[in-house]
Write a protein that holds these residues in place. Structure first.
Motif, PDB file in Angstrom:
ATOM      1  N   GLY A 144      16.186  -3.872  11.561  1.00  0.00           N
ATOM      2  CA  GLY A 144      15.255  -4.908  12.003  1.00  0.00           C
ATOM      3  C   GLY A 144      15.139  -6.027  10.977  1.00  0.00           C
ATOM      4  O   GLY A 144      14.903  -5.778   9.802  1.00  0.00           O
ATOM      5  N   GLU A 145      15.315  -7.272  11.425  1.00  0.00           N
ATOM      6  CA  GLU A 145      15.210  -8.424  10.543  1.00  0.00           C
ATOM      7  C   GLU A 145      13.740  -8.751  10.260  1.00  0.00           C
ATOM      8  O   GLU A 145      12.846  -8.426  11.049  1.00  0.00           O
ATOM      9  CB  GLU A 145      15.861  -9.656  11.176  1.00  0.00           C
ATOM     10  N   ARG A 146      13.532  -9.454   9.152  1.00  0.00           N
ATOM     11  CA  ARG A 146      12.189  -9.947   8.857  1.00  0.00           C
ATOM     12  C   ARG A 146      11.719 -10.823  10.017  1.00  0.00           C
ATOM     13  O   ARG A 146      12.385 -11.791  10.371  1.00  0.00           O
ATOM     14  CB  ARG A 146      12.219 -10.770   7.569  1.00  0.00           C
ATOM     15  N   PRO A 147      10.582 -10.503  10.649  1.00  0.00           N
ATOM     16  CA  PRO A 147      10.165 -11.254  11.838  1.00  0.00           C
ATOM     17  C   PRO A 147       9.682 -12.657  11.507  1.00  0.00           C
ATOM     18  O   PRO A 147       9.144 -12.909  10.424  1.00  0.00           O
ATOM     19  CB  PRO A 147       9.017 -10.401  12.405  1.00  0.00           C
ATOM     20  N   GLY A 148       9.902 -13.560  12.437  1.00  0.00           N
ATOM     21  CA  GLY A 148       9.379 -14.917  12.316  1.00  0.00           C
ATOM     22  C   GLY A 148       8.384 -15.185  13.422  1.00  0.00           C
ATOM     23  O   GLY A 148       8.090 -14.303  14.243  1.00  0.00           O
ATOM     24  N   LEU A 149       7.886 -16.399  13.475  1.00  0.00           N
ATOM     25  CA  LEU A 149       6.901 -16.744  14.501  1.00  0.00           C
ATOM     26  C   LEU A 149       7.567 -17.010  15.849  1.00  0.00           C
ATOM     27  O   LEU A 149       6.888 -17.069  16.873  1.00  0.00           O
ATOM     28  CB  LEU A 149       6.102 -17.974  14.059  1.00  0.00           C
ATOM     29  N   ASN A 150       8.898 -17.161  15.844  1.00  0.00           N
ATOM     30  CA  ASN A 150       9.595 -17.363  17.106  1.00  0.00           C
ATOM     31  C   ASN A 150       9.868 -16.032  17.804  1.00  0.00           C
ATOM     32  O   ASN A 150       9.688 -15.891  19.002  1.00  0.00           O
ATOM     33  CB  ASN A 150      10.910 -18.109  16.864  1.00  0.00           C
ATOM     34  N   THR A 151      10.316 -15.038  17.036  1.00  0.00           N
ATOM     35  CA  THR A 151      10.579 -13.718  17.611  1.00  0.00           C
ATOM     36  C   THR A 151      10.473 -12.644  16.536  1.00  0.00           C
ATOM     37  O   THR A 151      10.785 -12.882  15.376  1.00  0.00           O
ATOM     38  CB  THR A 151      11.977 -13.645  18.258  1.00  0.00           C
ATOM     39  N   ALA A 152      10.025 -11.474  16.964  1.00  0.00           N
ATOM     40  CA  ALA A 152       9.999 -10.300  16.083  1.00  0.00           C
ATOM     41  C   ALA A 152      11.032  -9.279  16.539  1.00  0.00           C
ATOM     42  O   ALA A 152      11.063  -8.163  16.041  1.00  0.00           O
ATOM     43  CB  ALA A 152       8.607  -9.674  16.094  1.00  0.00           C
ATOM     44  N   LYS A 153      11.906  -9.675  17.486  1.00  0.00           N
ATOM     45  CA  LYS A 153      12.842  -8.740  18.099  1.00  0.00           C
ATOM     46  C   LYS A 153      14.260  -8.854  17.557  1.00  0.00           C
ATOM     47  O   LYS A 153      15.190  -8.280  18.115  1.00  0.00           O
ATOM     48  CB  LYS A 153      12.871  -8.953  19.621  1.00  0.00           C
ATOM     49  N   SER A 154      14.452  -9.584  16.474  1.00  0.00           N
ATOM     50  CA  SER A 154      15.798  -9.864  15.996  1.00  0.00           C
ATOM     51  C   SER A 154      16.334  -8.738  15.109  1.00  0.00           C
ATOM     52  O   SER A 154      15.694  -8.320  14.146  1.00  0.00           O
ATOM     53  CB  SER A 154      15.815 -11.181  15.228  1.00  0.00           C
ATOM     54  N   LEU A 155      17.527  -8.290  15.436  1.00  0.00           N
ATOM     55  CA  LEU A 155      18.196  -7.189  14.750  1.00  0.00           C
ATOM     56  C   LEU A 155      19.433  -7.733  14.036  1.00  0.00           C
ATOM     57  O   LEU A 155      20.061  -8.690  14.499  1.00  0.00           O
ATOM     58  CB  LEU A 155      18.617  -6.140  15.778  1.00  0.00           C
ATOM     59  N   SER A 156      19.794  -7.126  12.919  1.00  0.00           N
ATOM     60  CA  SER A 156      21.042  -7.461  12.228  1.00  0.00           C
ATOM     61  C   SER A 156      21.933  -6.233  12.160  1.00  0.00           C
ATOM     62  O   SER A 156      21.448  -5.101  12.127  1.00  0.00           O
ATOM     63  CB  SER A 156      20.774  -7.960  10.806  1.00  0.00           C
TER      64      SER A 156
END
Length: 242
Positions: free
Chosen positions: A176-188
């Motif tokens: 799980g990537e560090r979440p931002g205000l645009n999305t918390a669903k981003s995976l690396s």
């Protein structure tokens, strides 16, 4: 107002509309006097709360079970320690080493690892779709796939410790990537050839921004499989790849 001024204003509005459609950033939200509009403030607070939740909550047991992941932990004991001691999230205990050797496939071509990282939301949202695609794609290419693992409180470099202990050729870490205000669903997806403790980040490859509004799981799975094949062929990852 002249006709030229009216056309210029219209062009500006059209340009702003195009920018808003193309960017998820908070643009053109307007103000009420000297302050942001109420709707903008509430939207910001809601997105900020989702980002905090992604960091502070845990990946659901349902996600882990459905994905068929064997659960282990890093050397971290709780959430506070995880945030304060990144070094402990990169290592595994002696007991976990013994567990890996007894319960997992030894010397696979590809070892798959899932870590909560800094967003449990990203893992919950993507792994269920991504992992089966990845396993099927790798096996179709003739790679042996190790026992898929979930590492609670895991950092990126825990993949080195796991890969070294299991003597895997390649490790893929979905984190799980560090979440931002645009999305918390981003995976690396981090990938390393010849994993060993202390291997520098420059020797790792990465595919990031995996989420429904970014790189979809199906496409990400295909890209990861292709990258694994390239790493296997060239016997390297990161800066070692041509």
């Amino acid at each position: 107002m002249t006709d030229a001024e009216s056309r210029a204003d219209g062009d500006d509005e059209t340009a702003l509309d195009r920018i808003l459609e193309a960017s998820p950033s908070r643009l053109g939200v307007g103000r009420s006097g000297r302050r942001p509009r109420t709707a903008s403030v509430l939207s910001f607070r809601a997105d900020h709360a989702r980002a905090r939740d992604a960091v502070l909550t845990r990946v659901s047991e349902e996600t882990i079970e459905r994905a068929g992941l064997h659960k282990i932990t890093s050397r971290v004991s709780d959430q506070d320690e995880y945030l304060a001691r990144p070094d402990l999230g990169r290592e595994i205990s002696d007991a976990t080493v013994t567990e890996l050797r007894e319960a997992c496939i030894h010397a696979p071509d590809v070892q798959l690892v899932v870590c909560d990282g800094l967003s449990s939301t990203a893992v919950d949202a993507n792994v269920g779709d991504l992992l089966p695609i990845l396993i099927d794609g790798l096996e179709e290419r003739g790679f042996t796939v190790g026992t898929p693992l979930f590492v609670e409180f895991g950092r990126v470099d825990v993949m080195d410790a796991i890969g070294e202990e299991l003597e895997a050729e390649i490790v893929v870490n979905l984190i799980g990537e560090r979440p931002g205000l645009n999305t918390a669903k981003s995976l690396s997806a981090y990938l390393v050839y010849g994993p060993e403790r202390g291997k520098p980040t420059a020797k790792k490859s990465v595919i990031s921004n995996i989420h429904p509004d970014g790189l979809p799981a199906i496409e990400a799975g295909a890209q990861i499989v292709e990258l694994v094949a390239t790493m296997h062929e060239q016997q390297g990852s990161g800066l070692d790849l041509e």
